[in-house]
Scaffold this motif. Sequence first.
Motif, mmCIF file in Angstrom:
data_model
loop_
_atom_site.group_PDB
_atom_site.id
_atom_site.type_symbol
_atom_site.label_atom_id
_atom_site.label_comp_id
_atom_site.label_asym_id
_atom_site.label_seq_id
_atom_site.Cartn_x
_atom_site.Cartn_y
_atom_site.Cartn_z
ATOM 1 N N GLY A 38 -39.425 36.064 -12.061
ATOM 2 C CA GLY A 38 -38.540 35.979 -10.907
ATOM 3 C C GLY A 38 -38.887 34.879 -9.924
ATOM 4 N N SER A 39 -40.050 34.247 -10.083
ATOM 5 C CA SER A 39 -40.394 33.158 -9.172
ATOM 6 C C SER A 39 -39.644 31.896 -9.583
ATOM 7 N N VAL A 40 -39.400 31.031 -8.590
ATOM 8 C CA VAL A 40 -38.668 29.782 -8.800
ATOM 9 C C VAL A 40 -39.628 28.633 -8.523
ATOM 10 N N ALA A 41 -39.708 27.686 -9.463
ATOM 11 C CA ALA A 41 -40.662 26.578 -9.342
ATOM 12 C C ALA A 41 -39.974 25.253 -9.632
ATOM 13 N N MET A 42 -40.599 24.187 -9.173
ATOM 14 C CA MET A 42 -40.105 22.842 -9.435
ATOM 15 C C MET A 42 -40.509 22.414 -10.840
ATOM 16 N N ALA A 43 -39.547 21.868 -11.581
ATOM 17 C CA ALA A 43 -39.840 21.267 -12.881
ATOM 18 C C ALA A 43 -40.370 19.853 -12.623
ATOM 19 N N ARG A 44 -41.207 19.373 -13.520
ATOM 20 C CA ARG A 44 -41.763 18.023 -13.382
ATOM 21 C C ARG A 44 -42.128 17.485 -14.751
ATOM 22 N N THR A 45 -42.487 16.207 -14.801
ATOM 23 C CA THR A 45 -42.977 15.599 -16.040
ATOM 24 C C THR A 45 -44.489 15.817 -16.113
ATOM 25 N N ASN A 46 -45.163 15.080 -16.975
ATOM 26 C CA ASN A 46 -46.627 15.153 -17.040
ATOM 27 C C ASN A 46 -47.295 14.542 -15.817
ATOM 28 N N VAL A 47 -46.533 13.821 -15.015
ATOM 29 C CA VAL A 47 -47.051 13.242 -13.776
ATOM 30 C C VAL A 47 -46.927 14.306 -12.682
ATOM 31 N N PRO A 48 -48.043 14.686 -12.035
ATOM 32 C CA PRO A 48 -47.981 15.774 -11.053
ATOM 33 C C PRO A 48 -46.933 15.595 -9.952
ATOM 34 N N ASP A 49 -46.842 14.417 -9.350
ATOM 35 C CA ASP A 49 -45.915 14.195 -8.237
ATOM 36 C C ASP A 49 -44.590 13.618 -8.729
ATOM 37 N N SER A 50 -43.937 14.299 -9.664
ATOM 38 C CA SER A 50 -42.710 13.759 -10.266
ATOM 39 C C SER A 50 -41.485 14.662 -10.105
ATOM 40 N N ALA A 51 -41.613 15.788 -9.409
ATOM 41 C CA ALA A 51 -40.475 16.706 -9.257
ATOM 42 C C ALA A 51 -39.382 16.072 -8.395
ATOM 43 N N THR A 52 -38.138 16.254 -8.838
ATOM 44 C CA THR A 52 -36.996 15.773 -8.049
ATOM 45 C C THR A 52 -36.046 16.945 -7.801
ATOM 46 N N SER A 53 -35.030 17.105 -8.643
ATOM 47 C CA SER A 53 -34.026 18.149 -8.417
ATOM 48 C C SER A 53 -34.166 19.356 -9.336
ATOM 49 N N GLN A 54 -34.791 19.177 -10.499
ATOM 50 C CA GLN A 54 -34.806 20.264 -11.478
ATOM 51 C C GLN A 54 -35.784 21.368 -11.089
ATOM 52 N N PHE A 55 -35.378 22.585 -11.382
ATOM 53 C CA PHE A 55 -36.169 23.773 -11.068
ATOM 54 C C PHE A 55 -36.081 24.730 -12.245
ATOM 55 N N PHE A 56 -36.958 25.720 -12.242
ATOM 56 C CA PHE A 56 -36.867 26.759 -13.263
ATOM 57 C C PHE A 56 -37.172 28.108 -12.654
ATOM 58 N N ILE A 57 -36.645 29.136 -13.304
ATOM 59 C CA ILE A 57 -36.896 30.524 -12.915
ATOM 60 C C ILE A 57 -37.704 31.151 -14.033
ATOM 61 N N ASN A 58 -38.882 31.653 -13.696
ATOM 62 C CA ASN A 58 -39.743 32.307 -14.680
ATOM 63 C C ASN A 58 -39.113 33.632 -15.103
ATOM 64 N N THR A 59 -38.961 33.823 -16.419
ATOM 65 C CA THR A 59 -38.384 35.079 -16.918
ATOM 66 C C THR A 59 -39.469 36.091 -17.267
ATOM 67 N N VAL A 60 -40.708 35.643 -17.311
ATOM 68 C CA VAL A 60 -41.880 36.491 -17.533
ATOM 69 C C VAL A 60 -43.005 35.930 -16.660
#
Length: 191
Positions: A107-129
């Motif tokens: 249920g938590s919502v987090a920022m998606a990113r690439t392998n580069v730590p400071d790369s999050a822009t608009s994409q996010f994900f919701i953990n299902t477990v």
Amino acid sequence: MKPLSSPRRLAIGLLLALASVAGWAQTVQLVTTEGVIRIELDATAAPKSVANFVQYVKAGFYNGTIFHRVIENFMIQGGGFTEKLQQKPTRAPIPLESHNGLKNVRGSVAMARTNVPDSATSQFFINTVDNDFLNAENSRDGQGYAVFGRVIEGMDVVDKIRAAAVENHGMFQNIPSKPIIITKAILEPQS
């Protein structure tokens, strides 16, 4: 889109900080083709991630985007591609806020990113477990993924999305066979 100027970023950050001190819970509705998901944002723990997400919501950026990566016992990811699988242009990446005490739990919502730590822009994900391996202290790179909110209503919708039939299509893996669209993202008035 141009990145926001420093004074404007500071003003948004201060407003979010004042809202959290005053006890106001900032919430966003994701209206999807499968139902509504309400997310409560944590500006105290993740001020930059929340300010970033709110700016995309206010700009109408998420309207018409899809959940483009769905893995049933992991997460559902969206916020970057149109139904025609075209990537939307984003603002500059934000700093990673994964050491904020919030965990990648169901249920938590987090920022998606690439392998580069400071790369999050608009994409996010919701953990299902519960995904402990995404937390900074347990991650392979020691950085993890920044949680900035949690689903407060609509986990039944999240579960419906995570159970969708998926396929691989070009560079997309685990994309729903029938598009699951965020028709509108709405910033709810603070109480």
